[in-house]
Each structure stands twice: as C-alpha cells, then as structure tokens.
Design a protein around this motif. Structure first.
Motif, mmCIF file in Angstrom:
data_model
loop_
_atom_site.group_PDB
_atom_site.id
_atom_site.type_symbol
_atom_site.label_atom_id
_atom_site.label_comp_id
_atom_site.label_asym_id
_atom_site.label_seq_id
_atom_site.Cartn_x
_atom_site.Cartn_y
_atom_site.Cartn_z
ATOM 1 N N CYS A 1 0.830 -1.210 0.000
ATOM 2 C CA CYS A 1 0.000 0.000 0.000
ATOM 3 C C CYS A 1 0.867 1.263 0.000
ATOM 4 O O CYS A 1 0.545 2.245 -0.682
ATOM 5 C CB CYS A 1 -0.929 0.001 1.210
ATOM 6 S SG CYS A 1 -2.240 -1.249 1.131
ATOM 7 N N ALA A 2 1.962 1.247 0.764
ATOM 8 C CA ALA A 2 2.836 2.427 0.804
ATOM 9 C C ALA A 2 3.504 2.651 -0.535
ATOM 10 O O ALA A 2 3.648 3.804 -0.995
ATOM 11 C CB ALA A 2 3.872 2.259 1.906
ATOM 12 N N ASP A 3 3.939 1.557 -1.192
ATOM 13 C CA ASP A 3 4.601 1.713 -2.486
ATOM 14 C C ASP A 3 3.678 2.358 -3.511
ATOM 15 O O ASP A 3 4.116 3.130 -4.367
ATOM 16 C CB ASP A 3 5.065 0.345 -3.007
ATOM 17 C CG ASP A 3 6.257 -0.195 -2.219
ATOM 18 O OD1 ASP A 3 6.876 0.595 -1.489
ATOM 19 O OD2 ASP A 3 6.535 -1.411 -2.327
ATOM 20 N N GLU A 4 2.407 2.060 -3.426
ATOM 21 C CA GLU A 4 1.477 2.552 -4.435
ATOM 22 C C GLU A 4 0.858 3.900 -4.074
ATOM 23 O O GLU A 4 0.548 4.707 -4.958
ATOM 24 C CB GLU A 4 0.366 1.523 -4.655
ATOM 25 C CG GLU A 4 -0.602 1.901 -5.767
ATOM 26 C CD GLU A 4 -1.617 0.801 -6.064
ATOM 27 O OE1 GLU A 4 -2.527 1.044 -6.899
ATOM 28 O OE2 GLU A 4 -1.512 -0.293 -5.460
ATOM 29 N N LEU B 1 -4.188 11.603 0.241
ATOM 30 C CA LEU B 1 -5.423 11.000 0.745
ATOM 31 C C LEU B 1 -5.214 9.577 1.293
ATOM 32 O O LEU B 1 -6.156 8.982 1.803
ATOM 33 C CB LEU B 1 -6.478 10.955 -0.363
ATOM 34 C CG LEU B 1 -6.952 12.310 -0.882
ATOM 35 C CD1 LEU B 1 -7.960 12.126 -2.018
ATOM 36 C CD2 LEU B 1 -7.581 13.133 0.246
ATOM 37 N N PHE B 2 -3.975 9.069 1.219
ATOM 38 C CA PHE B 2 -3.707 7.732 1.757
ATOM 39 C C PHE B 2 -3.736 7.776 3.281
ATOM 40 O O PHE B 2 -3.097 8.610 3.901
ATOM 41 C CB PHE B 2 -2.348 7.236 1.254
ATOM 42 C CG PHE B 2 -1.978 5.873 1.785
ATOM 43 C CD1 PHE B 2 -2.848 4.797 1.694
ATOM 44 C CD2 PHE B 2 -0.745 5.674 2.391
ATOM 45 C CE1 PHE B 2 -2.505 3.548 2.177
ATOM 46 C CE2 PHE B 2 -0.385 4.435 2.882
ATOM 47 C CZ PHE B 2 -1.268 3.363 2.782
ATOM 48 N N LEU C 1 -6.408 2.028 2.391
ATOM 49 C CA LEU C 1 -7.502 2.944 2.693
ATOM 50 C C LEU C 1 -7.116 4.370 2.308
ATOM 51 O O LEU C 1 -6.048 4.875 2.697
ATOM 52 C CB LEU C 1 -7.836 2.881 4.188
ATOM 53 C CG LEU C 1 -8.097 1.470 4.747
ATOM 54 C CD1 LEU C 1 -8.365 1.538 6.237
ATOM 55 C CD2 LEU C 1 -9.255 0.810 4.021
ATOM 56 N N LYS C 2 -8.006 5.028 1.587
ATOM 57 C CA LYS C 2 -7.771 6.402 1.142
ATOM 58 C C LYS C 2 -8.977 7.261 1.492
ATOM 59 O O LYS C 2 -10.106 6.784 1.563
ATOM 60 C CB LYS C 2 -7.531 6.421 -0.366
ATOM 61 C CG LYS C 2 -6.320 5.617 -0.816
ATOM 62 C CD LYS C 2 -6.178 5.622 -2.330
ATOM 63 C CE LYS C 2 -5.942 7.008 -2.866
ATOM 64 N NZ LYS C 2 -5.702 7.025 -4.322
ATOM 65 N N SER D 1 -10.333 12.913 7.873
ATOM 66 C CA SER D 1 -10.730 11.503 7.890
ATOM 67 C C SER D 1 -9.560 10.597 8.210
ATOM 68 O O SER D 1 -9.412 9.514 7.642
ATOM 69 C CB SER D 1 -11.363 11.081 6.542
ATOM 70 O OG SER D 1 -12.539 11.803 6.304
ATOM 71 N N GLY D 2 -8.730 11.052 9.134
ATOM 72 C CA GLY D 2 -7.636 10.190 9.560
ATOM 73 C C GLY D 2 -8.139 9.028 10.391
ATOM 74 O O GLY D 2 -9.206 9.079 11.010
#
Length: 279
Positions: free
Chosen positions: A219-222, A228-229, A243-244, A254-255
């Motif tokens: 998820c971090a790589d993308e 918004l990640f 989750l974004k 929306s954290g």
C-alpha cells in the motif's frame, strides 16, 4: 410307385387338443401341493393319522415351527387334540430364544458441551438473546472483545458469565511497522467519517500480499505520495485493504482514529504516519 398319396392317420382323442379328456391325475383343479411325499420325520412317536383343525399333520409343525412347537403347538385344536399332544417334534426341547430386539432402540443422548467454568448467572441473556455459551464460542477467556458489548436488561456478559471473569489470554504485541501506527484489532475507522457509519469512511483499494508486513509495504509503495492515503486494514489470511480518503477532503481529514469490531478477530488496523507528516 403308387399314384395315391399316403394319408396321415386321423388324430386320436389323446392327440386332439379340442377333445381333451383329462384323467383324475391330469385334472389341474385336483392338484394338491400337500399331497407330495412328506420328508422323513426328525423323531419317532407321532400319533398315526393325527391332523389338526386345518387337516395338517405333524409335518406342518416340523416345517413352520421351532423344535418344541413354542409358537403353534397349542393352536388349531382338532378332533384329535393339539400337536403338542400327538407330535414328537413338539415334545423336543425348546431351544433358548435369541435375545429380544426392541423395535424402538434406545438412543444415546448427544454429548453435552464441556463446562468451562461455574458461577454464571442462570439464564443470562444479552441484547441479542445470546447466553454465556455464545461468548465461550465467540470470544477468548476473559471476553476481551465482546464482554462489555450488547448490554441487555440483565447487563453485560462481563458481569454475569464466569468465562468472562477468567484470566484473559495473553495479548500478542502487534509488530512495529515503519511509517505506520497500530490502531487496534478490527476495521479502521475515523471520527471524521463523512458518512457517519464508522466503516465506509474510506475508499478501499485491495492489494496483493501474504503477510501484514507485505500489505503495509504494498500500500505504501502505491499510495504513499497520495495525500489522501490513510492506512491499511489487514485480514488474515491474504486480504489487504489500502484505505484512502475521499476526493475533495483536506489533507489529514478523515484520519484513522480507531477500529470497528466486525466480529473478526483476525483483522488488524494500521494508520499511515510517515515522519514527514508528523513534524
């Protein structure tokens, strides 16, 4: 050579199918299967010529009853009496009868569930009508996940179920993952959820991973460069959700602030917190 043909003699009465005159031996209506020669008797001493009320002799009892004639020896009394009085077969020792088999077999009661502890409040029910047995099958000792949920008229399971008063299973320390913060066991949720449903406050993107660490890295790589990640929800085995936030939201809105319990203890939530955003 004779010019006259040879004549076939006319059939006799015996050969004429339309002039059949059967004898008594050929009469099909006089056939009696019981007129066959009787087999040799298994014993000696029968009263000669004895028959029962149906005209059957001792041979009938030898064929259709057990030695000693326990079933029919005293039935069908004729002018000469019963088979028990006149047939040697009915004087023989009666064999020991086989054990009686009940037509309604006794059913073995189903095994009861083992009692894990004692002291639960009798007939306790939560707001869903479930008793302490539900917590025993759906939670860990001490009821760390559901013990204070589903409060009914009688209260919560932690107050009434002995299973929920047992020592809790040791909690596994979640692994530290760089640029992420552990938020709890469950699906990630936010206090700033624009839909106020505690679940669908994020856009969900699924990534391929076989471990929690691989999920966080994928998820971090993308998405790490996307403001918004927000983080990841990992559901063991092999389900990874990136989750974004929603388009138009301010950076940081929306954290991830906690988790929502979906009755799935194998869910775990991590918020994305890179060092660059913490300063």
């Amino acid at each position: 050579v004779s010019s006259s043909p040879t004549l076939t003699p006319a059939p006799t009465n015996d050969d004429d199918p339309f002039n059949w005159n059967p004898t008594d031996d050929d009469d099909p209506f006089s056939w009696n299967p019981f007129s066959w020669p009787a087999p040799a008797p298994p014993c000696e001493g029968n009263t000669p010529g004895w028959v029962d009320s149906f005209g059957d002799g001792c041979w009938y009892y030898e064929m259709f009853d057990a030695p000693g004639c326990p079933e029919e020896g005293d039935l069908y009394v004729g002018l000469m009496g019963t088979a028990r009085e006149h047939c040697c077969y009915c004087w023989m020792d009666v064999p020991t009868s086989a054990p009686t088999i009940s037509s309604s077999p006794t059913l073995t009661p189903a095994p009861t569930e083992p009692v894990l502890c004692q002291g639960s409040t009798p007939n306790f029910k939560d707001s869903f009508g479930d008793g302490c047995d539900w917590y025993e099958s759906s939670d860990e000792p001490g009821c760390p996940h559901h013990g204070n949920d589903y409060e009914g008229v009688m209260g919560v399971a932690n107050d009434h179920c002995c299973y929920c008063k047992m020592s809790s299973s040791p909690t596994q320390t979640p692994p530290d993952i760089g640029d992420y913060e552990f938020k709890g066991h469950g699906f990630c949720t936010s206090d700033d959820d624009p839909f106020d449903d505690g679940l669908f406050g994020f856009r969900i993107r699924q990534a391929e991973a076989s471990t929690l660490e691989e999920c966080a890295m994928a998820c971090a790589d993308e998405h790490s460069n996307d403001p918004l990640f927000r983080g990841v929800t990992w559901m063991d085995p092999y389900v990874c959700f990136c989750l974004k936030g929603w388009e138009g939201e301010e950076s940081g809105a929306s954290g991830i602030t906690g988790v929502i319990d979906l009755f799935l203890d194998d869910m775990i939530c991590y918020a994305f917190t890179p060092e660059s955003t913490e300063s």
